[in-house]
Motif scaffolding. Structure first.
Motif, PDB file in Angstrom:
ATOM      1  N   GLU A 183       0.861  -1.079  -0.130  1.00 55.21           N
ATOM      2  CA  GLU A 183       0.138   0.082  -0.027  1.00 55.21           C
ATOM      3  C   GLU A 183       1.000   1.536   0.050  1.00 55.21           C
ATOM      4  N   ARG A 184       0.497   2.214  -0.793  1.00 60.87           N
ATOM      5  CA  ARG A 184       1.135   3.578  -0.858  1.00 60.87           C
ATOM      6  C   ARG A 184       0.562   4.582  -0.287  1.00 60.87           C
ATOM      7  N   TRP A 185       1.287   5.487   0.362  1.00 59.34           N
ATOM      8  CA  TRP A 185       0.709   6.911   1.119  1.00 59.34           C
ATOM      9  C   TRP A 185       1.506   7.940   0.570  1.00 59.34           C
ATOM     10  N   ARG A 186       0.786   8.886   0.385  1.00 58.55           N
ATOM     11  CA  ARG A 186       1.270  10.293   0.162  1.00 58.55           C
ATOM     12  C   ARG A 186       1.018  10.991   1.322  1.00 58.55           C
ATOM     13  N   ILE A 187       2.270  11.488   1.803  1.00 63.25           N
ATOM     14  CA  ILE A 187       2.329  12.385   3.039  1.00 63.25           C
ATOM     15  C   ILE A 187       2.296  13.968   2.675  1.00 63.25           C
ATOM     16  N   GLY A 188       1.390  14.600   2.830  1.00 64.61           N
ATOM     17  CA  GLY A 188       1.411  15.863   2.251  1.00 64.61           C
ATOM     18  C   GLY A 188       1.649  16.228   0.818  1.00 64.61           C
ATOM     19  N   SER A 189       2.056  17.101   0.508  1.00 63.67           N
ATOM     20  CA  SER A 189       2.604  17.215  -0.784  1.00 63.67           C
ATOM     21  C   SER A 189       3.997  16.680  -1.116  1.00 63.67           C
ATOM     22  N   GLY A 190       4.369  15.944   0.060  1.00 66.95           N
ATOM     23  CA  GLY A 190       5.918  15.492  -0.099  1.00 66.95           C
ATOM     24  C   GLY A 190       6.069  14.061  -0.413  1.00 66.95           C
ATOM     25  N   PRO A 191       6.667  13.256   0.480  1.00 69.32           N
ATOM     26  CA  PRO A 191       7.147  12.020  -0.160  1.00 69.32           C
ATOM     27  C   PRO A 191       5.946  10.885  -0.191  1.00 69.32           C
ATOM     28  N   LEU A 192       6.414   9.882  -1.017  1.00 68.92           N
ATOM     29  CA  LEU A 192       5.520   8.759  -1.171  1.00 68.92           C
ATOM     30  C   LEU A 192       6.192   7.622  -0.571  1.00 68.92           C
ATOM     31  N   LEU A 193       5.330   7.066   0.325  1.00 69.33           N
ATOM     32  CA  LEU A 193       5.868   5.592   0.986  1.00 69.33           C
ATOM     33  C   LEU A 193       4.921   4.591   0.803  1.00 69.33           C
ATOM     34  N   GLU A 194       5.869   3.399   0.965  1.00 74.36           N
ATOM     35  CA  GLU A 194       5.105   2.095   0.665  1.00 74.36           C
ATOM     36  C   GLU A 194       5.249   1.228   1.928  1.00 74.36           C
ATOM     37  N   VAL A 195       4.230   0.561   2.397  1.00 72.82           N
ATOM     38  CA  VAL A 195       4.144  -0.275   3.400  1.00 72.82           C
ATOM     39  C   VAL A 195       4.898  -1.598   3.015  1.00 72.82           C
ATOM     40  N   ALA A 196       6.039  -1.956   4.057  1.00 74.10           N
ATOM     41  CA  ALA A 196       6.742  -3.152   3.565  1.00 74.10           C
ATOM     42  C   ALA A 196       6.659  -4.262   4.702  1.00 74.10           C
ATOM     43  N   SER A 197       6.221  -4.028   6.070  1.00 75.80           N
ATOM     44  CA  SER A 197       6.245  -5.140   6.982  1.00 75.80           C
ATOM     45  C   SER A 197       5.902  -4.544   8.331  1.00 75.80           C
ATOM     46  N   GLY A 198       5.632  -5.617   9.155  1.00 79.44           N
ATOM     47  CA  GLY A 198       5.554  -5.140  10.692  1.00 79.44           C
ATOM     48  C   GLY A 198       6.918  -5.171  11.276  1.00 79.44           C
ATOM     49  N   ARG A 199       6.698  -4.640  12.535  1.00 78.80           N
ATOM     50  CA  ARG A 199       8.006  -4.345  13.326  1.00 78.80           C
ATOM     51  C   ARG A 199       8.112  -5.440  14.487  1.00 78.80           C
ATOM     52  N   ILE A 200       9.196  -6.334  14.242  1.00 79.68           N
ATOM     53  CA  ILE A 200       9.289  -7.586  15.266  1.00 79.68           C
ATOM     54  C   ILE A 200      10.059  -7.018  16.506  1.00 79.68           C
ATOM     55  N   PRO A 201       9.549  -7.268  17.725  1.00 76.24           N
ATOM     56  CA  PRO A 201      10.095  -6.618  18.991  1.00 76.24           C
ATOM     57  C   PRO A 201      11.514  -7.210  19.386  1.00 76.24           C
TER      58      PRO A 201
END
Length: 222
Positions: free
Chosen positions: A110-128
């Protein structure tokens, strides 16, 4: 859906990290003004994708598929109630504390646009890890965090740019599969039988998880 704070941490010497340097950047605090996000480079070479933020153990953290870590304020609020203590933005070592964003339910790729700035892509969860547990100082923390499966999301930086507190988060792409951050996290931890399912995420899946899933299938997992 928006960014509440952008958080960064500086290297700190502690006695509880496994990092060869003895340093950790997990103590992240909200920063003022715009912060640039960019691809830090491959695992083992690149650290954080957040300008001014430290990743001190490149063996297990940082790099392209862990460039930025997002965690929902709603989940921090849950843990405040559960633990009976205040948890400020950045308390879980997250770079982006979000509001109204379905972080754990986001699809891998999934891809997120943050404001008018970067485009981010969901990669994984965080393992504690041990550092996370000792930083919080809560008994049985790794087990408790794992059982809840609300891990937050590591993000790739597809297009660099600047972010700041208050920026809107817009989901601009949702892939055609059902592998969420929570599913991927459960597959990595307590429900290994979910590993084959994660392969539906294709190239968007973190390479380490993809290799684990492929080995599981090759060994007869289904």
């Amino acid at each position: 859906m928006r960014i509440l704070t952008v958080n960064a941490g500086r290297p700190k010497a502690v006695g509880y990290t496994d990092a060869p340097s003895g340093l950790t950047g997990i103590d992240k605090r909200p920063v003022d003004g715009p912060v640039r996000l960019s691809d830090p480079g491959p695992r083992g070479e690149g650290g954080s994708g957040v300008a001014g933020d430290a990743v001190c153990d490149l063996r297990f953290h940082g790099g392209t598929h862990q460039a930025v870590y997002a965690f929902a304020r709603e989940d921090l609020d849950h843990w405040e109630r559960e633990l009976g203590r205040e948890l400020g933005n950045g308390a879980f070592g997250e770079n982006l504390t979000t509001s109204g964003v379905e972080v754990n339910g986001a699809l891998i790729g999934e891809r997120w646009r943050i404001g008018s700035g970067p485009l981010l892509e969901v990669a994984s969860g965080r393992i504690p890890c041990r550092t996370f547990a000792d930083w919080l100082g809560e008994k049985g923390w790794v087990k408790r965090f794992t059982q809840r499966a609300g891990s937050g999301a590591y993000l790739r930086v597809i297009e660099p740019g600047e972010v700041r507190a208050g920026d809107r988060v817009e989901v601009v792409h949702r892939p055609d599969h059902d592998v969420t951050v929570e599913v991927a996290f459960r597959a990595c931890t307590l429900q290994r039988e979910l590993l084959p399912r994660t392969l539906a995420a294709g190239d968007a899946l973190d390479p380490g998880l993809r290799d684990t899933a492929l080995k599981y299938v090759a060994q007869g997992g289904a």
